[in-house]
Write a protein that holds these residues in place. Structure first.
Motif, short mmCIF file in Angstrom:
data_model
loop_
_atom_site.label_atom_id
_atom_site.label_comp_id
_atom_site.label_asym_id
_atom_site.label_seq_id
_atom_site.Cartn_x
_atom_site.Cartn_y
_atom_site.Cartn_z
N THR A 118 -3.43 13.73 -80.21
CA THR A 118 -2.29 13.33 -79.38
C THR A 118 -2.79 13.04 -77.98
O THR A 118 -3.60 13.80 -77.44
N ASP A 122 7.51 10.61 -68.98
CA ASP A 122 6.54 11.47 -69.66
C ASP A 122 6.25 10.88 -71.04
O ASP A 122 7.16 10.49 -71.77
N SER A 181 3.86 10.84 -74.74
CA SER A 181 3.03 11.53 -75.72
C SER A 181 3.01 10.71 -77.00
O SER A 181 4.07 10.35 -77.51
N ALA A 232 -1.47 12.32 -74.01
CA ALA A 232 -0.27 12.53 -73.20
C ALA A 232 -0.55 12.29 -71.73
O ALA A 232 -1.69 12.41 -71.27
#
Length: 453
Positions: free
Chosen positions: A414, A391, A393, A416
């Motif tokens: 941001t 994951d 970000s 992600a």
């Protein structure tokens, strides 16, 4: 340092360290000597802001007593110091926990090539004098200030470095080489007060003759800073993201980090069970080539004396292997891939040299047109990456694209996603710069989550 052969004084020094280790009771040992010098000049408002010169010699000794090892380093090369170092290292090794995976390479596996002949890692021309470096930095600064909209130049720098290394071990290995580096960089600012925006340009080469003119560096830094003026936050939602060539290698770097033998042996990688699986689109390969000429990361042998060679990390999208040194390979029941790296004060660990991703046929402009509406990322800050799940970000800034056209600069957003998904659908452009250690073009990733306003 000896200009004819900078490694000349280092070979006998490493042999003296090995003799001291044997005399102190080590069963096996390896020794590393690194000598370097560098000059760096910073200019501000046309005048000298800062000048730094460093020169030094570092030595490192690793000793083995059975399956126990210890490392020690120093910058003092007197014979009595070498003897004391060796004695301390052996005493430390005797107290260390047993490591079933520690040990030198088998002598029949060692590299035959023990110099960097043919790799063009060392520029034999005379060192640039500080006045020349100052003039290069001044020219870069002046070129940035000449760009309409640049309000100030935060820094303009020029630097030169030279390093020689020699590695020797009780298994019979002894080899070394020297490398040079030359850099020019500039950081420019547009706007005033809270509306200030900053951007930069930096160029580095092994050979002075290959370095672009300082004016080109300053001009690009200035143009980039001005283009960022008036940046605002983009919309929130799911959009395609185009990683500019300046930052795209970082995305591929996450893949390279996830196949590092230390992460695999620890069981903490989002690619842990991905060997032989599709990790990139079918037509893409990722090739590591430690023998690329005039590249800052090239090397003829690794930090354990094993021969380096070109190999596919990923072939036609399929993951081919891990990045291994001897210890991580033994832990996994495999062979080293000659990826050991080390400094003078610690044992080796796996790392990569030069790598290149297959380029596409489209230009960056083609991909901008193709993406429709989304974000072109030119700068990344901070990162949260879960090493087990992939994951991802990161804070980003760059430019908003609407109807295939750049419409305004953006910051404070941001992006992600999940690295496994993202890398599986990248579309490469054709704009990678071949002189870099990591040759990666701009990369388009569809369907990223974007958090802005």
């Amino acid at each position: 340092m000896h200009s004819d052969d900078p490694t000349a004084p280092l070979a006998p020094l490493t042999q003296a360290m090995l003799r001291a280790a044997k005399a102190a009771g080590a069963e096996a040992a390896d020794a590393l000597a690194v000598e370097g010098r560098s000059v760096s000049i910073d200019v501000r408002k046309g005048g000298l802001e800062q000048a730094e010169r460093s020169e030094g010699l570092e030595i490192g000794l690793r000793v083995f007593v059975g399956q126990r090892q210890a490392c020690i380093s120093s910058s003092d090369t007197r014979p009595e110091t070498l003897a004391a170092m060796a004695e301390r290292a052996v005493a430390m090794a005797r107290e260390a926990p047993e490591d079933p995976y520690a040990g030198l390479a088998d002598s029949q596996r060692l590299a035959m090539l023990r110099s960097a002949d043919g790799l063009d890692l060392f520029d034999p021309t005379a060192d640039p004098d500080p006045a020349m470096l100052q003039e290069d930095a001044r020219r870069a600064e002046a070129a940035a200030l000449a760009i309409d909209g640049v309000t100030q130049v935060q820094s303009a720098s020029a630097a030169y470095g030279q390093q020689a290394i020699w590695l020797a071990a009780t298994n019979g290995f002894s080899g070394g080489y020297a490398r040079t580096s030359r850099h020019t960089s500039c950081v420019a600012i547009s706007g005033e007060g809270t509306a200030m925006e900053r951007d930069w340009c930096g160029e580095g080469r092994v050979f002075q003759a290959d370095l672009p003119a300082p004016e080109a560096v300053g001009r690009l830094a200035g143009e980039r800073a001005v283009a960022r003026h008036g940046a605002r936050r983009p919309k929130t939602g799911a959009y395609p993201v185009l990683y500019d060539e300046r930052v795209a290698s970082g995305l591929i770097g996450h893949l390279v980090a996830a196949i590092n033998g230390v992460s695999i042996a620890r069981g903490s990688s989002w690619l842990l069970r991905a060997m032989g699986e599709q990790v990139l689109p079918k037509c893409l390969s990722l090739i590591e080539d430690p023998h690329r000429t005039r590249s800052s990361a090239s090397r003829p042998f690794d930090a354990e004396g094993l021969p380096t060679r070109a190999r596919n990390l990923v072939a036609d999208g399929v993951l081919q292997g891990w990045v291994l040194d001897l210890a991580s390979a033994r832990k996994l029941g495999m062979e080293s891939t000659a990826n050991a790296m080390r400094g003078t004060s610690s044992p080796p660990s796996p790392g990569t040299t030069n790598w290149a991703l297959t380029q596409g046929t489209a230009s960056r402009a083609d991909l901008i047109a193709q993406m429709g509406t989304g974000l072109l990322v030119t700068s990344l800050i901070g990162s949260t990456i879960n090493p087990n799940t992939g994951d991802y970000s990161r804070g980003a800034s760059g430019f908003w694209v609407d109807n295939g056209e750049i419409v305004y600069p953006v910051n404070e957003c941001t992006i992600a996603g999940n690295l496994r998904d993202m890398l599986g659908r990248i579309i490469p452009a054709n704009d990678a710069r071949p002189h870099l250690a990591h040759v990666v073009p701009s990369l388009l990733v569809e369907g990223m989550t974007l958090a802005g306003d």
